[in-house]
Write a protein that holds these residues in place. Structure first.
Motif, PDB file in Angstrom:
ATOM      1  N   GLY A   1     -12.729   6.904   9.220  1.00 27.91           N
ATOM      2  CA  GLY A   1     -11.565   7.068   8.359  1.00 27.91           C
ATOM      3  C   GLY A   1     -10.695   8.247   8.720  1.00 27.91           C
ATOM      4  O   GLY A   1      -9.810   8.631   7.950  1.00 27.91           O
ATOM      5  N   LYS A   2     -10.914   8.823   9.904  1.00 26.68           N
ATOM      6  CA  LYS A   2     -10.142   9.992  10.324  1.00 26.68           C
ATOM      7  C   LYS A   2      -8.998   9.571  11.238  1.00 26.68           C
ATOM      8  O   LYS A   2      -9.110   8.609  11.997  1.00 26.68           O
ATOM      9  CB  LYS A   2     -11.051  10.997  11.033  1.00 26.68           C
ATOM     10  N   LYS A   3      -7.918  10.322  11.156  1.00 30.16           N
ATOM     11  CA  LYS A   3      -6.730  10.027  11.949  1.00 30.16           C
ATOM     12  C   LYS A   3      -7.055  10.069  13.438  1.00 30.16           C
ATOM     13  O   LYS A   3      -7.751  10.963  13.911  1.00 30.16           O
ATOM     14  CB  LYS A   3      -5.636  11.046  11.634  1.00 30.16           C
ATOM     15  N   MET A   4      -6.543   9.086  14.164  1.00 23.16           N
ATOM     16  CA  MET A   4      -6.768   9.048  15.603  1.00 23.16           C
ATOM     17  C   MET A   4      -5.693   9.875  16.304  1.00 23.16           C
ATOM     18  O   MET A   4      -4.513   9.811  15.958  1.00 23.16           O
ATOM     19  CB  MET A   4      -6.760   7.607  16.111  1.00 23.16           C
TER      20      MET A   4
ATOM     21  N   LYS B   1      -3.741  -2.724   2.103  1.00 27.28           N
ATOM     22  CA  LYS B   1      -3.520  -1.651   1.122  1.00 27.28           C
ATOM     23  C   LYS B   1      -4.204  -0.352   1.538  1.00 27.28           C
ATOM     24  O   LYS B   1      -3.979   0.694   0.934  1.00 27.28           O
ATOM     25  CB  LYS B   1      -4.031  -2.092  -0.254  1.00 27.28           C
ATOM     26  N   GLU B   2      -5.056  -0.438   2.547  1.00 34.30           N
ATOM     27  CA  GLU B   2      -5.811   0.729   2.997  1.00 34.30           C
ATOM     28  C   GLU B   2      -5.463   1.054   4.452  1.00 34.30           C
ATOM     29  O   GLU B   2      -4.802   0.279   5.139  1.00 34.30           O
ATOM     30  CB  GLU B   2      -7.320   0.448   2.887  1.00 34.30           C
ATOM     31  N   ASP B   3      -5.926   2.219   4.908  1.00 32.12           N
ATOM     32  CA  ASP B   3      -5.808   2.526   6.329  1.00 32.12           C
ATOM     33  C   ASP B   3      -6.659   1.540   7.129  1.00 32.12           C
ATOM     34  O   ASP B   3      -7.679   1.038   6.645  1.00 32.12           O
ATOM     35  CB  ASP B   3      -6.278   3.957   6.606  1.00 32.12           C
ATOM     36  N   VAL B   4      -6.249   1.275   8.348  1.00 36.86           N
ATOM     37  CA  VAL B   4      -6.900   0.243   9.162  1.00 36.86           C
ATOM     38  C   VAL B   4      -7.840   0.893  10.177  1.00 36.86           C
ATOM     39  O   VAL B   4      -7.389   1.611  11.074  1.00 36.86           O
ATOM     40  CB  VAL B   4      -5.840  -0.606   9.899  1.00 36.86           C
ATOM     41  N   PRO B   5      -9.148   0.650  10.063  1.00 30.69           N
ATOM     42  CA  PRO B   5     -10.083   1.229  11.032  1.00 30.69           C
ATOM     43  C   PRO B   5     -10.021   0.492  12.363  1.00 30.69           C
ATOM     44  O   PRO B   5      -9.839  -0.724  12.409  1.00 30.69           O
ATOM     45  CB  PRO B   5     -11.444   1.039  10.356  1.00 30.69           C
ATOM     46  N   PHE B   6     -10.183   1.250  13.437  1.00 32.01           N
ATOM     47  CA  PHE B   6     -10.163   0.652  14.776  1.00 32.01           C
ATOM     48  C   PHE B   6     -11.342   1.157  15.589  1.00 32.01           C
ATOM     49  O   PHE B   6     -11.656   2.343  15.595  1.00 32.01           O
ATOM     50  CB  PHE B   6      -8.872   1.006  15.517  1.00 32.01           C
TER      51      PHE B   6
END
Length: 247
Positions: free
Chosen positions: A19-22, A54-59
């Motif tokens: 869940g952390k910014k890439m 609706k949420e951040d997208v994990p990659f």
């Protein structure tokens, strides 16, 4: 000017599995075209659909691996249905009377259509993803297609039981291709153009299927199938235990 759309859906940031910014130091996500070239456009589209907008997208590559497995499951389901329709002409060979197993899967298909239509209308694409995935893996591959093998491969070409199965598979394929088309645009079109009977237009110009229960289906029949499948599950569990003991 006029906007070329009626509604726009946007998602959050693309983040890592924690869940952390890439970023450059943590590893940036590949460019879109790199993903398309590596996995294919439809897998990328399926990945987007599988995540909650609706949420951040994990990659991660692991996530793409799982989505790729789901894509192959859906594609293989379409391929198997197409293969089982060899020699079938829906205009000449389709039948009205269906075997009870065929009625069961058509009832499940009607439930799928209802679920997927409602999910699309509310922009709940993950619900579309999971419903299609479950139908193809549980209802089709693990049960119906397997249970139809004798009728498809052993019965005579024009036997009523075989035609019942093929008519049902044709109807399921027709509906399934339309349901996946908004997400798996290229795969759906490929399958659509390969269907027996000939297709003069694109699947993307077709209307969505309606959730219609088979005419011969009833609540009592549904209850009977629930009991049968529950018993089948117990038998399969017992067989699996025996297989483990033999190892």
């Amino acid at each position: 000017g006029k906007a070329p759309f009626q509604a726009v859906l946007t998602n959050g940031f693309v983040v890592d599995v924690d869940g952390k910014k890439m970023s450059k130091s943590r590893g940036k996500p590949p460019a879109l075209m790199e993903l398309v070239e590596k996995y294919g456009a439809d897998v990328v589209r399926l990945w987007v659909a599988s995540e909650d907008a609706k949420e951040d997208v994990p990659f991660s590559t692991e996530i793409f691996g799982r989505v790729g497995d789901s894509y192959r499951l859906i594609r293989n389901s379409l391929r198997i249905l197409l293969g089982n329709l060899s020699g079938f002409d829906p205009k000449k060979d389709a039948v009205q009377e269906r075997e009870t197993l065929d009625q069961y899967i058509l009832a499940k298909m009607a439930e799928l259509v209802k679920t997927v239509r409602e999910a699309y209308e509310s922009y709940n694409f993950p619900a579309v993803y999971h419903a299609l995935n479950r139908f193809c893996s549980v209802e089709l591959s693990a049960f119906y297609v397997d249970a139809c093998k004798d009728r498809i491969y052993c019965d005579s070409e024009g036997s009523p039981k075989r035609r019942s199965a093929q008519t049902t598979m044709f109807e399921i394929l027709d509906g399934l291709v339309k349901l996946v088309a908004p997400v798996l645009a290229f795969t759906a079109e490929e399958a659509w153009q390969s269907m027996p009977g000939g297709k003069s237009t694109s699947v993307h110009l077709e209307k969505f299927p309606e959730a219609v229960m088979p005419a011969q289906w009833s609540d009592s029949e549904a209850a009977r199938w629930e009991k049968l499948l529950a018993a089948r599950g117990k038998v399969n569990e017992a067989l699996e235990e025996q297989r483990k003991l033999k190892k």
